[in-house]
Design a protein around this motif. Structure first.
Motif, PDB file in Angstrom:
ATOM      1  N   MET A   1       0.830  -1.207   0.000  1.00  0.00           N
ATOM      2  CA  MET A   1       0.000   0.000   0.000  1.00  0.00           C
ATOM      3  C   MET A   1       0.861   1.254   0.000  1.00  0.00           C
ATOM      4  O   MET A   1       0.577   2.226  -0.673  1.00  0.00           O
ATOM      5  CB  MET A   1      -0.924  -0.003   1.220  1.00  0.00           C
ATOM      6  CG  MET A   1      -1.832   1.210   1.301  1.00  0.00           C
ATOM      7  SD  MET A   1      -3.017   1.096   2.669  1.00  0.00           S
ATOM      8  CE  MET A   1      -1.891   1.122   4.064  1.00  0.00           C
ATOM      9  N   GLU A 189      -6.270   0.873  -8.654  1.00  0.00           N
ATOM     10  CA  GLU A 189      -7.048   0.297  -7.563  1.00  0.00           C
ATOM     11  C   GLU A 189      -6.683  -1.165  -7.350  1.00  0.00           C
ATOM     12  O   GLU A 189      -6.662  -1.646  -6.207  1.00  0.00           O
ATOM     13  CB  GLU A 189      -8.537   0.455  -7.871  1.00  0.00           C
ATOM     14  CG  GLU A 189      -8.940   1.914  -8.044  1.00  0.00           C
ATOM     15  CD  GLU A 189     -10.347   2.056  -8.603  1.00  0.00           C
ATOM     16  OE1 GLU A 189     -11.255   1.380  -8.097  1.00  0.00           O
ATOM     17  OE2 GLU A 189     -10.527   2.843  -9.546  1.00  0.00           O
ATOM     18  N   GLU A 190      -6.400  -1.880  -8.425  1.00  0.00           N
ATOM     19  CA  GLU A 190      -5.993  -3.275  -8.288  1.00  0.00           C
ATOM     20  C   GLU A 190      -4.663  -3.389  -7.554  1.00  0.00           C
ATOM     21  O   GLU A 190      -4.472  -4.289  -6.730  1.00  0.00           O
ATOM     22  CB  GLU A 190      -5.901  -3.920  -9.668  1.00  0.00           C
ATOM     23  CG  GLU A 190      -7.240  -4.019 -10.394  1.00  0.00           C
ATOM     24  CD  GLU A 190      -7.080  -4.489 -11.828  1.00  0.00           C
ATOM     25  OE1 GLU A 190      -5.923  -4.673 -12.264  1.00  0.00           O
ATOM     26  OE2 GLU A 190      -8.106  -4.654 -12.511  1.00  0.00           O
ATOM     27  N   GLY A 192      -3.574  -1.246  -5.344  1.00  0.00           N
ATOM     28  CA  GLY A 192      -3.868  -0.974  -3.939  1.00  0.00           C
ATOM     29  C   GLY A 192      -4.481  -2.164  -3.235  1.00  0.00           C
ATOM     30  O   GLY A 192      -4.164  -2.449  -2.072  1.00  0.00           O
ATOM     31  N   ALA A 193      -5.369  -2.884  -3.932  1.00  0.00           N
ATOM     32  CA  ALA A 193      -5.979  -4.069  -3.332  1.00  0.00           C
ATOM     33  C   ALA A 193      -4.932  -5.152  -3.085  1.00  0.00           C
ATOM     34  O   ALA A 193      -4.973  -5.853  -2.067  1.00  0.00           O
ATOM     35  CB  ALA A 193      -7.088  -4.592  -4.246  1.00  0.00           C
ATOM     36  N   CYS A 197      -5.161  -2.855   0.678  1.00  0.00           N
ATOM     37  CA  CYS A 197      -6.154  -1.801   0.906  1.00  0.00           C
ATOM     38  C   CYS A 197      -7.562  -2.369   0.756  1.00  0.00           C
ATOM     39  O   CYS A 197      -7.825  -3.162  -0.158  1.00  0.00           O
ATOM     40  CB  CYS A 197      -5.977  -0.657  -0.088  1.00  0.00           C
ATOM     41  SG  CYS A 197      -4.464   0.296   0.126  1.00  0.00           S
ATOM     42  N   ARG A 199     -11.773  -1.335   0.229  1.00  0.00           N
ATOM     43  CA  ARG A 199     -12.410  -0.441  -0.741  1.00  0.00           C
ATOM     44  C   ARG A 199     -12.367   1.011  -0.285  1.00  0.00           C
ATOM     45  O   ARG A 199     -12.114   1.913  -1.091  1.00  0.00           O
ATOM     46  CB  ARG A 199     -13.851  -0.891  -0.964  1.00  0.00           C
ATOM     47  CG  ARG A 199     -14.630  -0.024  -1.954  1.00  0.00           C
ATOM     48  CD  ARG A 199     -14.046  -0.103  -3.353  1.00  0.00           C
ATOM     49  NE  ARG A 199     -14.244  -1.396  -3.967  1.00  0.00           N
ATOM     50  CZ  ARG A 199     -13.907  -1.668  -5.216  1.00  0.00           C
ATOM     51  NH1 ARG A 199     -13.295  -0.749  -5.953  1.00  0.00           N
ATOM     52  NH2 ARG A 199     -14.113  -2.880  -5.723  1.00  0.00           N
ATOM     53  N   GLN A 201     -10.165   2.454   1.786  1.00  0.00           N
ATOM     54  CA  GLN A 201      -8.788   2.952   1.713  1.00  0.00           C
ATOM     55  C   GLN A 201      -8.397   3.264   0.274  1.00  0.00           C
ATOM     56  O   GLN A 201      -7.706   4.261   0.015  1.00  0.00           O
ATOM     57  CB  GLN A 201      -7.836   1.917   2.321  1.00  0.00           C
ATOM     58  CG  GLN A 201      -7.944   1.785   3.830  1.00  0.00           C
ATOM     59  CD  GLN A 201      -7.089   0.674   4.372  1.00  0.00           C
ATOM     60  OE1 GLN A 201      -6.906  -0.370   3.724  1.00  0.00           O
ATOM     61  NE2 GLN A 201      -6.551   0.857   5.574  1.00  0.00           N
ATOM     62  N   ILE A 202      -8.812   2.428  -0.660  1.00  0.00           N
ATOM     63  CA  ILE A 202      -8.538   2.703  -2.073  1.00  0.00           C
ATOM     64  C   ILE A 202      -9.192   4.007  -2.496  1.00  0.00           C
ATOM     65  O   ILE A 202      -8.594   4.827  -3.198  1.00  0.00           O
ATOM     66  CB  ILE A 202      -9.033   1.528  -2.943  1.00  0.00           C
ATOM     67  CG1 ILE A 202      -8.187   0.286  -2.697  1.00  0.00           C
ATOM     68  CG2 ILE A 202      -9.016   1.901  -4.423  1.00  0.00           C
ATOM     69  CD1 ILE A 202      -8.706  -0.956  -3.407  1.00  0.00           C
ATOM     70  N   ILE A 206      -6.205   6.661  -2.648  1.00  0.00           N
ATOM     71  CA  ILE A 206      -5.673   6.521  -4.007  1.00  0.00           C
ATOM     72  C   ILE A 206      -6.530   7.285  -5.013  1.00  0.00           C
ATOM     73  O   ILE A 206      -6.018   8.082  -5.807  1.00  0.00           O
ATOM     74  CB  ILE A 206      -5.576   5.031  -4.415  1.00  0.00           C
ATOM     75  CG1 ILE A 206      -4.586   4.300  -3.501  1.00  0.00           C
ATOM     76  CG2 ILE A 206      -5.155   4.899  -5.866  1.00  0.00           C
ATOM     77  CD1 ILE A 206      -4.473   2.807  -3.787  1.00  0.00           C
TER      78      ILE A 206
END
Length: 296
Positions: A1, A189-190, A192-193, A197, A199, A201-202, A206
């Motif tokens: 992250m 986002e991917e 971050g996941a 992270c 949802r 937090q993303i 981000i």
């Protein structure tokens, strides 16, 4: 992250600096468009300049026909009476409260709703978005009576709540944020996941930092709408302690005579905050408008 957040912050700062440098380079260059845009800018500037000069004009100049563009003498009588005989500061404070609440609520609610319609998959997503979008096509005049009845039943009339609630979220704001989120690469986002992270937090760490251009644009449109709103407060607010700036200035125009000096001075007071906010938001928008994702 941390890796994803560092890349987002670094890329955003780099592009902002590049945008500022490019903006400085563009300001040093002349093009043929300047010869077209300069006269157009003058045309837009003339009415504001006339309003500003009229606010410093004596009463006899304002009732003359045709009114002189350059006042015969400069006077502060309009401003003295504006701040001494009216509740202009109260109206200004009410308008600031309404507009600030509208901006914050639109940024929060429209961003969350726009992100949900752009990225989350749920039953009826497209239909729900189309229904929200369809409300933009409904004329405002058709909504006045049912909205008034609803607000009367909720006890929101004759107070600042009547001016605030309609601006808590807008269909245009949801549409604007959704379209911007769709333009962002899903790979961010991917990543971050993958780094752990969830949802939220993303979204907050981000996606939102990348949405500053859209947020600045949404803030400008929301401020213009909430600050200049007159028709609905004129219907829903009769309590003078809850008057907004536009509603208070509208009372300067009577049935038999109009106090033009107060109107011109009030319009200057009402217009200057918009100009200052727009210049500030425009600088923020230009500094980040070219950044929509990570390169490479």
């Amino acid at each position: 992250m941390a890796t994803v957040l560092d890349e987002v912050s670094t890329a955003s700062l780099t592009v902002s600096r590049e945008a500022g440098t490019r903006g400085g380079r563009r300001r040093r260059r002349m093009s043929g468009w300047h010869f077209v845009l300069f006269p157009v800018a003058i045309l837009f500037l003339v009415p504001f300049l006339q309003m500003l000069l009229a606010s410093f004009s004596p009463a006899k100049d304002l009732v003359a026909f045709p009114p002189p563009f350059i006042p015969s003498r400069l006077t502060l009588d309009g401003y003295v009476r504006l701040f001494g005989q009216t509740d202009i500061l109260l109206w200004l404070g009410n308008t600031v409260i309404v507009s600030a609440t509208a901006i914050v609520s639109n940024i929060v609610l429209c961003s969350v709703a726009g992100y949900g319609f752009a990225r989350l998959k749920f039953a009826g997503r497209n239909f729900g978005f189309l229904m929200i979008l369809a409300t933009i096509m409904i004329p405002t005049q058709l909504l006045m009576i049912p909205t008034y009845i609803l607000f009367a039943k909720l006890g929101l009339l004759n107070g600042l709540g009547a001016a605030i609630v309609p601006w808590l979220a807008t269909a245009f704001g949801i549409f604007l944020m959704r379209q911007f989120f769709l333009s962002l690469p899903a790979e961010l986002e991917e990543a971050g996941a993958i780094d752990g992270c969830n949802r939220w937090q993303i979204f907050f760490r981000i996606v939102l930092p990348l949405a500053r251009p859209a947020i600045a644009t949404l803030a400008i449109f929301t401020l213009l709408g909430a600050w200049n709103d007159l028709v609905w407060p004129l219907i829903a607010i009769n309590n003078q302690s809850a008057f907004t700036l536009q509603l208070g200035i509208a009372n300067f125009q009577g049935m038999h005579q109009t106090d033009w000096s107060l109107i011109m001075a009030g319009n200057v007071v009402a217009t200057m905050p918009l100009i200052l906010f727009f210049l500030f938001a425009q600088r923020q928008f230009i500094a980040t408008m070219t950044f929509s994702g990570l390169k490479g």
